[in-house]
Design a protein around this motif. Structure first.
Motif, PDB file in Angstrom:
ATOM      1  N   ASP A  84       0.803  -1.223   0.000  1.00 28.88           N
ATOM      2  CA  ASP A  84       0.000   0.000   0.000  1.00 28.88           C
ATOM      3  C   ASP A  84       0.836   1.274   0.000  1.00 28.88           C
ATOM      4  OD1 ASP A  84       1.001   0.085   2.554  1.00 28.88           O
ATOM      5  OD2 ASP A  84      -0.938   0.072   3.567  1.00 28.88           O
ATOM      6  N   GLU A  85       2.178   1.155   0.105  1.00 23.78           N
ATOM      7  CA  GLU A  85       2.986   2.368   0.250  1.00 23.78           C
ATOM      8  C   GLU A  85       3.213   3.120  -1.054  1.00 23.78           C
ATOM      9  OE1 GLU A  85       6.093  -1.059   0.188  1.00 23.78           O
ATOM     10  OE2 GLU A  85       4.024  -0.719   0.827  1.00 23.78           O
ATOM     11  N   HIS A  86       2.741   2.576  -2.177  1.00 21.11           N
ATOM     12  CA  HIS A  86       2.970   3.230  -3.464  1.00 21.11           C
ATOM     13  C   HIS A  86       1.750   4.003  -3.960  1.00 21.11           C
ATOM     14  CE1 HIS A  86       6.680   0.949  -3.742  1.00 21.11           C
ATOM     15  NE2 HIS A  86       6.009  -0.173  -3.592  1.00 21.11           N
ATOM     16  N   ALA A  87       0.751   4.187  -3.119  1.00 20.91           N
ATOM     17  CA  ALA A  87      -0.510   4.763  -3.583  1.00 20.91           C
ATOM     18  C   ALA A  87      -0.349   6.165  -4.161  1.00 20.91           C
ATOM     19  CB  ALA A  87      -1.535   4.776  -2.450  1.00 20.91           C
ATOM     20  N   ILE A  88       0.387   7.035  -3.466  1.00 21.54           N
ATOM     21  CA  ILE A  88       0.543   8.405  -3.952  1.00 21.54           C
ATOM     22  C   ILE A  88       1.236   8.419  -5.305  1.00 21.54           C
ATOM     23  CG2 ILE A  88       1.600  10.643  -3.520  1.00 21.54           C
ATOM     24  CD1 ILE A  88      -0.829  10.029  -1.795  1.00 21.54           C
ATOM     25  N   GLU A  89       2.309   7.627  -5.452  1.00 23.28           N
ATOM     26  CA  GLU A  89       2.996   7.557  -6.749  1.00 23.28           C
ATOM     27  C   GLU A  89       2.063   7.022  -7.824  1.00 23.28           C
ATOM     28  OE1 GLU A  89       6.113   7.356  -3.569  1.00 23.28           O
ATOM     29  OE2 GLU A  89       4.170   6.437  -3.937  1.00 23.28           O
ATOM     30  N   ALA A  90       1.202   6.088  -7.445  1.00 17.52           N
ATOM     31  CA  ALA A  90       0.277   5.506  -8.423  1.00 17.52           C
ATOM     32  C   ALA A  90      -0.681   6.547  -8.966  1.00 17.52           C
ATOM     33  CB  ALA A  90      -0.504   4.353  -7.776  1.00 17.52           C
ATOM     34  N   PHE A  91      -1.234   7.388  -8.093  1.00 18.66           N
ATOM     35  CA  PHE A  91      -2.180   8.391  -8.562  1.00 18.66           C
ATOM     36  C   PHE A  91      -1.489   9.510  -9.333  1.00 18.66           C
ATOM     37  CE2 PHE A  91      -4.854   6.617  -5.050  1.00 18.66           C
ATOM     38  CZ  PHE A  91      -5.807   6.071  -5.888  1.00 18.66           C
ATOM     39  N   LYS A  92      -0.182   9.692  -9.113  1.00 16.37           N
ATOM     40  CA  LYS A  92       0.551  10.684  -9.887  1.00 16.37           C
ATOM     41  C   LYS A  92       0.673  10.283 -11.355  1.00 16.37           C
ATOM     42  CE  LYS A  92       3.390  12.871  -6.299  1.00 16.37           C
ATOM     43  NZ  LYS A  92       4.767  13.117  -5.813  1.00 16.37           N
ATOM     44  N   VAL A  93       0.566   8.999 -11.636  1.00 22.41           N
ATOM     45  CA  VAL A  93       0.612   8.552 -13.033  1.00 22.41           C
ATOM     46  C   VAL A  93      -0.801   8.219 -13.516  1.00 22.41           C
ATOM     47  CG1 VAL A  93       2.994   7.756 -12.988  1.00 22.41           C
ATOM     48  CG2 VAL A  93       1.181   6.178 -12.301  1.00 22.41           C
ATOM     49  N   ASN A  94      -1.788   8.908 -12.920  1.00 19.77           N
ATOM     50  CA  ASN A  94      -3.173   8.864 -13.394  1.00 19.77           C
ATOM     51  C   ASN A  94      -3.877   7.529 -13.184  1.00 19.77           C
ATOM     52  OD1 ASN A  94      -2.626  11.423 -14.197  1.00 19.77           O
ATOM     53  ND2 ASN A  94      -2.827  11.068 -16.392  1.00 19.77           N
ATOM     54  N   TYR A 143     -10.531  16.059  -4.325  1.00 20.06           N
ATOM     55  CA  TYR A 143     -10.702  14.664  -3.928  1.00 20.06           C
ATOM     56  C   TYR A 143     -10.201  14.495  -2.500  1.00 20.06           C
ATOM     57  CZ  TYR A 143     -11.701  12.938  -8.655  1.00 20.06           C
ATOM     58  OH  TYR A 143     -12.268  12.694  -9.867  1.00 20.06           O
ATOM     59  N   ILE A 144     -10.848  13.602  -1.774  1.00 22.78           N
ATOM     60  CA  ILE A 144     -10.411  13.220  -0.440  1.00 22.78           C
ATOM     61  C   ILE A 144      -9.904  11.788  -0.514  1.00 22.78           C
ATOM     62  CG2 ILE A 144     -11.142  12.764   1.929  1.00 22.78           C
ATOM     63  CD1 ILE A 144     -13.223  14.955   1.591  1.00 22.78           C
ATOM     64  N   SER A 145      -8.708  11.540  -0.010  1.00 24.05           N
ATOM     65  CA  SER A 145      -8.167  10.183  -0.027  1.00 24.05           C
ATOM     66  C   SER A 145      -8.475   9.505   1.299  1.00 24.05           C
ATOM     67  CB  SER A 145      -6.655  10.210  -0.275  1.00 24.05           C
ATOM     68  OG  SER A 145      -5.999  10.953   0.735  1.00 24.05           O
ATOM     69  N   ALA A 146      -8.869   8.236   1.213  1.00 24.09           N
ATOM     70  CA  ALA A 146      -9.217   7.465   2.401  1.00 24.09           C
ATOM     71  C   ALA A 146      -8.720   6.038   2.237  1.00 24.09           C
ATOM     72  CB  ALA A 146     -10.730   7.475   2.626  1.00 24.09           C
ATOM     73  N   ARG A 147      -8.260   5.455   3.321  1.00 20.04           N
ATOM     74  CA  ARG A 147      -7.817   4.071   3.300  1.00 20.04           C
ATOM     75  C   ARG A 147      -9.014   3.174   3.630  1.00 20.04           C
ATOM     76  NH1 ARG A 147      -2.737   2.204   3.748  1.00 20.04           N
ATOM     77  NH2 ARG A 147      -2.052   4.274   4.421  1.00 20.04           N
ATOM     78  N   SER A 148      -9.303   2.217   2.752  1.00 17.14           N
ATOM     79  CA  SER A 148     -10.395   1.282   2.972  1.00 17.14           C
ATOM     80  C   SER A 148      -9.870  -0.130   2.792  1.00 17.14           C
ATOM     81  CB  SER A 148     -11.547   1.561   1.995  1.00 17.14           C
ATOM     82  OG  SER A 148     -11.173   1.207   0.677  1.00 17.14           O
ATOM     83  N   ARG A 149     -10.731  -1.121   2.931  1.00 14.14           N
ATOM     84  CA  ARG A 149     -10.301  -2.508   2.754  1.00 14.14           C
ATOM     85  C   ARG A 149      -9.850  -2.775   1.331  1.00 14.14           C
ATOM     86  NH1 ARG A 149     -14.313  -4.940   0.012  1.00 14.14           N
ATOM     87  NH2 ARG A 149     -16.420  -4.065   0.132  1.00 14.14           N
ATOM     88  N   ILE A 152      -6.430   2.370  -1.279  1.00 15.65           N
ATOM     89  CA  ILE A 152      -6.575   3.816  -1.184  1.00 15.65           C
ATOM     90  C   ILE A 152      -7.709   4.240  -2.101  1.00 15.65           C
ATOM     91  CG2 ILE A 152      -5.451   6.055  -1.433  1.00 15.65           C
ATOM     92  CD1 ILE A 152      -4.284   4.311   0.755  1.00 15.65           C
ATOM     93  N   GLU A 153      -8.698   4.902  -1.530  1.00 16.84           N
ATOM     94  CA  GLU A 153      -9.887   5.308  -2.277  1.00 16.84           C
ATOM     95  C   GLU A 153      -9.912   6.829  -2.406  1.00 16.84           C
ATOM     96  OE1 GLU A 153     -14.765   4.793  -1.893  1.00 16.84           O
ATOM     97  OE2 GLU A 153     -13.406   3.798  -0.497  1.00 16.84           O
ATOM     98  N   LEU A 154     -10.237   7.310  -3.601  1.00 19.24           N
ATOM     99  CA  LEU A 154     -10.400   8.744  -3.819  1.00 19.24           C
ATOM    100  C   LEU A 154     -11.885   9.073  -3.920  1.00 19.24           C
ATOM    101  CD1 LEU A 154      -7.623   9.774  -6.370  1.00 19.24           C
ATOM    102  CD2 LEU A 154      -7.685  10.114  -3.911  1.00 19.24           C
ATOM    103  N   ILE A 155     -12.332  10.002  -3.099  1.00 21.34           N
ATOM    104  CA  ILE A 155     -13.748  10.391  -3.067  1.00 21.34           C
ATOM    105  C   ILE A 155     -13.864  11.833  -3.543  1.00 21.34           C
ATOM    106  CG2 ILE A 155     -15.780  10.671  -1.605  1.00 21.34           C
ATOM    107  CD1 ILE A 155     -14.297   8.741   0.380  1.00 21.34           C
ATOM    108  N   PRO A 156     -14.584  12.098  -4.630  1.00 15.73           N
ATOM    109  CA  PRO A 156     -14.754  13.479  -5.069  1.00 15.73           C
ATOM    110  C   PRO A 156     -15.487  14.304  -4.009  1.00 15.73           C
ATOM    111  CG  PRO A 156     -15.442  11.917  -6.775  1.00 15.73           C
ATOM    112  CD  PRO A 156     -15.257  11.129  -5.511  1.00 15.73           C
ATOM    113  N   VAL A 157     -14.946  15.447  -3.671  1.00 15.48           N
ATOM    114  CA  VAL A 157     -15.605  16.311  -2.688  1.00 15.48           C
ATOM    115  C   VAL A 157     -17.000  16.708  -3.169  1.00 15.48           C
ATOM    116  CG1 VAL A 157     -15.478  18.525  -1.472  1.00 15.48           C
ATOM    117  CG2 VAL A 157     -13.404  17.184  -1.813  1.00 15.48           C
TER     118      VAL A 157
END
Length: 248
Positions: A84-94, A143-149, A152-157
């Motif tokens: 799970d530690e690569h989530a931010i990098e993952a979203f940086k590449v769309n 977007y709000i990022s949240a950790r779920s089962r 990493i989930e992105l929720i549009p504000v």
């Protein structure tokens, strides 16, 4: 939807392919063992979506996704990984989504549904949240990022109906259900005060989704679009809420 699987583990590819076979309107167009093989296959099979592992020998998933994102009309990407530690990098590449292994059938179906709805405007908002595109006139996240089962989930504000505090966690209610946030209600109010208003010491409600206020016995309650339950307005906030709703 044309889907390409990329994972260095044959058993993982087989499992993902069997899961895809259960989802209508999806077609597995190929399998790759690493990032380099993926880049070579994409021009041949024209996938609309890639299910991509991260840690692979040679070129890893993040490197391959970065290369793909530089092209015109790149395929959507859903990362499927045990880490799970690569989530931010993952979203940086769309990345459209980030699923943790073992991936569940319902989570894969939800991610594919999201991929079919995602658009460039949403991706731009994700990059803005991650600091790649800074808008000097706005400090709010889209977007709000949240950790779920699921990972990493992105929720549009813009999709949030309300925030509800309970002890040290905050529940965010949105069109897809409820998700726990590790943020405080006070911080959310400070950031999104123009779009949400407080109706109780434990609740912030989105202005765009309020349908009206009712008087039930000794309490006032709000009607929220698309939600059956009513939210209680505290006596302390009732007067201010009524004045606010009258101006809408």
């Amino acid at each position: 939807m044309r889907v390409l699987i990329c994972d260095d583990e044959p058993l993982a590819r087989d499992r993902m392919r069997r899961m895809l076979e259960k989802i209508p309107a999806t077609l597995c167009v190929g399998e790759a063992e690493n990032g380099q093989e993926l880049l070579e296959m994409v021009p041949r099979v024209h996938p609309e979506l890639i299910l991509l592992d991260i840690r692979m020998p040679g070129m890893d998933g993040l490197q391959a996704a970065s290369r793909l994102s530089d092209g015109d009309n790149p395929p959507a990407i859903i990362f499927c990984t045990a880490y799970d530690e690569h989530a931010i990098e993952a979203f940086k590449v769309n990345a459209v989504d980030y699923l943790l292994k073992p991936v569940r059938q319902e989570d894969l179906e939800g991610a594919l549904s999201k991929a079919s709805r995602i658009n460039k405007a949403q991706m731009s908002a994700v990059r803005k949240e991650l600091g790649e595109e800074h808008d000097p006139d706005s400090s709010e996240r889209e977007y709000i990022s949240a950790r779920s089962r699921r990972g990493i989930e992105l929720i549009p504000v813009a999709d949030v109906r309300y925030f509800l505090a309970d002890q040290k966690y905050v529940t965010v209610r949105h069109s897809q259900g409820e998700t726990l946030l590790d943020e405080t209600l006070k911080d959310l109010e400070t950031e999104f005060g123009e779009r949400f208003f407080r109706i109780h010491r434990n609740a912030l409600v989105a202005l765009d989704y309020v349908e009206g206020m009712e008087h039930k016995g000794s309490q006032y309650q709000l009607r929220i679009q698309g939600i059956a339950e009513r939210l209680t307005v505290s006596r302390r906030h009732a007067s201010a809420v009524k004045k606010l709703l009258q101006r809408l």
